[in-house]
Write a protein that holds these residues in place. Structure first.
Motif, PDB file in Angstrom:
ATOM      1  N   MET A  51       0.835  -1.189   0.000  1.00 38.62           N
ATOM      2  CA  MET A  51       0.000   0.000   0.000  1.00 38.62           C
ATOM      3  C   MET A  51       0.882   1.256   0.000  1.00 38.62           C
ATOM      4  O   MET A  51       1.983   1.241   0.504  1.00 38.62           O
ATOM      5  N   THR A  52       0.301   2.319  -0.522  1.00 35.73           N
ATOM      6  CA  THR A  52       1.036   3.581  -0.547  1.00 35.73           C
ATOM      7  C   THR A  52       0.760   4.383   0.718  1.00 35.73           C
ATOM      8  O   THR A  52      -0.179   4.102   1.459  1.00 35.73           O
ATOM      9  N   GLU A  53       1.569   5.384   0.927  1.00 35.67           N
ATOM     10  CA  GLU A  53       1.363   6.287   2.068  1.00 35.67           C
ATOM     11  C   GLU A  53      -0.038   6.907   2.013  1.00 35.67           C
ATOM     12  O   GLU A  53      -0.731   6.989   3.021  1.00 35.67           O
ATOM     13  N   GLU A  54      -0.470   7.319   0.808  1.00 32.71           N
ATOM     14  CA  GLU A  54      -1.780   7.943   0.660  1.00 32.71           C
ATOM     15  C   GLU A  54      -2.899   6.943   0.937  1.00 32.71           C
ATOM     16  O   GLU A  54      -3.861   7.261   1.631  1.00 32.71           O
ATOM     17  N   SER A  55      -2.803   5.731   0.426  1.00 28.19           N
ATOM     18  CA  SER A  55      -3.868   4.754   0.667  1.00 28.19           C
ATOM     19  C   SER A  55      -3.929   4.346   2.137  1.00 28.19           C
ATOM     20  O   SER A  55      -5.019   4.141   2.675  1.00 28.19           O
ATOM     21  N   ASP A  56      -2.786   4.256   2.801  1.00 26.18           N
ATOM     22  CA  ASP A  56      -2.777   3.968   4.243  1.00 26.18           C
ATOM     23  C   ASP A  56      -3.501   5.075   5.007  1.00 26.18           C
ATOM     24  O   ASP A  56      -4.297   4.807   5.906  1.00 26.18           O
ATOM     25  N   MET A  57      -3.228   6.320   4.647  1.00 23.25           N
ATOM     26  CA  MET A  57      -3.873   7.451   5.307  1.00 23.25           C
ATOM     27  C   MET A  57      -5.380   7.422   5.069  1.00 23.25           C
ATOM     28  O   MET A  57      -6.168   7.598   5.988  1.00 23.25           O
ATOM     29  N   LYS A  58      -5.798   7.184   3.830  1.00 21.28           N
ATOM     30  CA  LYS A  58      -7.230   7.141   3.512  1.00 21.28           C
ATOM     31  C   LYS A  58      -7.930   6.035   4.296  1.00 21.28           C
ATOM     32  O   LYS A  58      -9.046   6.237   4.800  1.00 21.28           O
ATOM     33  N   ASN A  59      -7.302   4.872   4.410  1.00 23.59           N
ATOM     34  CA  ASN A  59      -7.899   3.782   5.181  1.00 23.59           C
ATOM     35  C   ASN A  59      -8.032   4.147   6.651  1.00 23.59           C
ATOM     36  O   ASN A  59      -9.038   3.833   7.294  1.00 23.59           O
ATOM     37  N   ALA A  60      -7.028   4.824   7.189  1.00 21.50           N
ATOM     38  CA  ALA A  60      -7.090   5.253   8.591  1.00 21.50           C
ATOM     39  C   ALA A  60      -8.190   6.298   8.784  1.00 21.50           C
ATOM     40  O   ALA A  60      -8.913   6.267   9.789  1.00 21.50           O
ATOM     41  N   VAL A  61      -8.352   7.201   7.828  1.00 29.45           N
ATOM     42  CA  VAL A  61      -9.410   8.216   7.902  1.00 29.45           C
ATOM     43  C   VAL A  61     -10.775   7.534   7.854  1.00 29.45           C
ATOM     44  O   VAL A  61     -11.674   7.862   8.638  1.00 29.45           O
ATOM     45  N   LYS A  62     -10.958   6.579   6.937  1.00 31.46           N
ATOM     46  CA  LYS A  62     -12.233   5.855   6.849  1.00 31.46           C
ATOM     47  C   LYS A  62     -12.554   5.165   8.171  1.00 31.46           C
ATOM     48  O   LYS A  62     -13.686   5.245   8.657  1.00 31.46           O
ATOM     49  N   ALA A  63     -11.562   4.506   8.745  1.00 36.24           N
ATOM     50  CA  ALA A  63     -11.782   3.805  10.020  1.00 36.24           C
ATOM     51  C   ALA A  63     -12.176   4.796  11.114  1.00 36.24           C
ATOM     52  O   ALA A  63     -13.097   4.531  11.900  1.00 36.24           O
ATOM     53  N   PHE A  64     -11.505   5.931  11.173  1.00 28.71           N
ATOM     54  CA  PHE A  64     -11.843   6.941  12.171  1.00 28.71           C
ATOM     55  C   PHE A  64     -13.271   7.431  11.977  1.00 28.71           C
ATOM     56  O   PHE A  64     -14.051   7.517  12.929  1.00 28.71           O
ATOM     57  N   LEU A  65     -13.634   7.797  10.753  1.00 30.09           N
ATOM     58  CA  LEU A  65     -14.971   8.316  10.484  1.00 30.09           C
ATOM     59  C   LEU A  65     -16.048   7.309  10.882  1.00 30.09           C
ATOM     60  O   LEU A  65     -17.046   7.666  11.512  1.00 30.09           O
ATOM     61  N   LYS A  66     -15.836   6.057  10.534  1.00 31.32           N
ATOM     62  CA  LYS A  66     -16.797   5.011  10.907  1.00 31.32           C
ATOM     63  C   LYS A  66     -16.890   4.877  12.425  1.00 31.32           C
ATOM     64  O   LYS A  66     -17.975   4.666  12.966  1.00 31.32           O
ATOM     65  N   SER A  67     -15.768   5.039  13.119  1.00 32.26           N
ATOM     66  CA  SER A  67     -15.779   4.920  14.578  1.00 32.26           C
ATOM     67  C   SER A  67     -16.591   6.043  15.224  1.00 32.26           C
ATOM     68  O   SER A  67     -17.066   5.890  16.345  1.00 32.26           O
ATOM     69  N   ARG A  68     -16.765   7.138  14.510  1.00 33.23           N
ATOM     70  CA  ARG A  68     -17.555   8.270  15.017  1.00 33.23           C
ATOM     71  C   ARG A  68     -19.007   8.210  14.535  1.00 33.23           C
ATOM     72  O   ARG A  68     -19.775   9.133  14.765  1.00 33.23           O
ATOM     73  N   GLY A  69     -19.367   7.146  13.835  1.00 33.87           N
ATOM     74  CA  GLY A  69     -20.748   6.958  13.408  1.00 33.87           C
ATOM     75  C   GLY A  69     -21.072   7.471  12.024  1.00 33.87           C
ATOM     76  O   GLY A  69     -22.241   7.522  11.634  1.00 33.87           O
ATOM     77  N   ALA A  70     -20.071   7.837  11.262  1.00 35.42           N
ATOM     78  CA  ALA A  70     -20.299   8.331   9.907  1.00 35.42           C
ATOM     79  C   ALA A  70     -20.525   7.163   8.949  1.00 35.42           C
ATOM     80  O   ALA A  70     -20.004   6.065   9.141  1.00 35.42           O
ATOM     81  N   TYR A  71     -21.311   7.431   7.922  1.00 33.98           N
ATOM     82  CA  TYR A  71     -21.494   6.486   6.819  1.00 33.98           C
ATOM     83  C   TYR A  71     -20.505   6.910   5.743  1.00 33.98           C
ATOM     84  O   TYR A  71     -20.525   8.057   5.291  1.00 33.98           O
ATOM     85  N   VAL A  72     -19.627   5.996   5.345  1.00 31.70           N
ATOM     86  CA  VAL A  72     -18.531   6.322   4.424  1.00 31.70           C
ATOM     87  C   VAL A  72     -18.631   5.458   3.175  1.00 31.70           C
ATOM     88  O   VAL A  72     -18.759   4.239   3.271  1.00 31.70           O
ATOM     89  N   VAL A  73     -18.562   6.101   2.025  1.00 31.80           N
ATOM     90  CA  VAL A  73     -18.567   5.390   0.747  1.00 31.80           C
ATOM     91  C   VAL A  73     -17.310   5.777  -0.025  1.00 31.80           C
ATOM     92  O   VAL A  73     -17.171   6.919  -0.457  1.00 31.80           O
ATOM     93  N   PRO A  74     -16.371   4.828  -0.177  1.00 33.82           N
ATOM     94  CA  PRO A  74     -15.203   5.120  -1.014  1.00 33.82           C
ATOM     95  C   PRO A  74     -15.647   5.194  -2.482  1.00 33.82           C
ATOM     96  O   PRO A  74     -16.505   4.427  -2.904  1.00 33.82           O
ATOM     97  N   ILE A  75     -15.083   6.109  -3.218  1.00 33.66           N
ATOM     98  CA  ILE A  75     -15.422   6.267  -4.630  1.00 33.66           C
ATOM     99  C   ILE A  75     -14.296   5.658  -5.460  1.00 33.66           C
ATOM    100  O   ILE A  75     -13.177   6.168  -5.472  1.00 33.66           O
ATOM    101  N   ALA A  76     -14.611   4.573  -6.118  1.00 32.28           N
ATOM    102  CA  ALA A  76     -13.621   3.907  -6.974  1.00 32.28           C
ATOM    103  C   ALA A  76     -13.539   4.653  -8.299  1.00 32.28           C
ATOM    104  O   ALA A  76     -14.562   4.961  -8.913  1.00 32.28           O
ATOM    105  N   GLN A  77     -12.358   4.977  -8.698  1.00 39.41           N
ATOM    106  CA  GLN A  77     -12.164   5.651  -9.982  1.00 39.41           C
ATOM    107  C   GLN A  77     -12.249   4.602 -11.089  1.00 39.41           C
ATOM    108  O   GLN A  77     -11.663   3.539 -10.985  1.00 39.41           O
ATOM    109  N   GLY A  78     -13.012   4.908 -12.109  1.00 35.23           N
ATOM    110  CA  GLY A  78     -13.155   3.952 -13.192  1.00 35.23           C
ATOM    111  C   GLY A  78     -14.223   4.392 -14.176  1.00 35.23           C
ATOM    112  O   GLY A  78     -14.582   5.571 -14.243  1.00 35.23           O
TER     113      GLY A  78
END
Length: 97
Positions: free
Chosen positions: A1-28
């Motif tokens: 994984m890249t530094e950026e993808s690691d950061m994004k995964n950590a941000v997603k985990a944090f947001l979910k831990s606070r009760g947020a609904y998170v949808v990653p947007i796949a580029q394609g």
């Protein structure tokens, strides 16, 4: 994984831990150029997040998407650290007090 993808995964985990609904947007084939990395619903608010490292810059399409989202009343945030995501969520919580 890249530094950026690691950061994004950590941000997603944090947001979910606070009760947020998170949808990653796949580029394609089904996304638009410049779409944010994730969309979030938190306390009824639409939040678009573009995850970047400290070196990362937004391109023209990303700037256009930010303008469209903000014009529609959404929140657009460039997030470079989990702490920045925490500050954003804490700010929303303060508005609701």
């Amino acid at each position: 994984m890249t530094e950026e993808s690691d950061m994004k995964n950590a941000v997603k985990a944090f947001l979910k831990s606070r009760g947020a609904y998170v949808v990653p947007i796949a580029q394609g084939a089904y996304s638009k150029k410049g779409d944010p990395d994730m969309v979030v619903c938190y306390k009824g608010r639409f939040i678009a997040i573009e995850g970047k490292t400290y070196r990362g810059q937004m391109d023209g399409w990303q700037i256009t998407r930010r303008e469209q989202i903000e014009k529609a009343g959404g929140i657009f945030a460039i997030i470079r650290t989990v702490d920045a995501a925490k500050q954003l969520i804490d700010e929303i919580d303060r508005r609701d007090e």
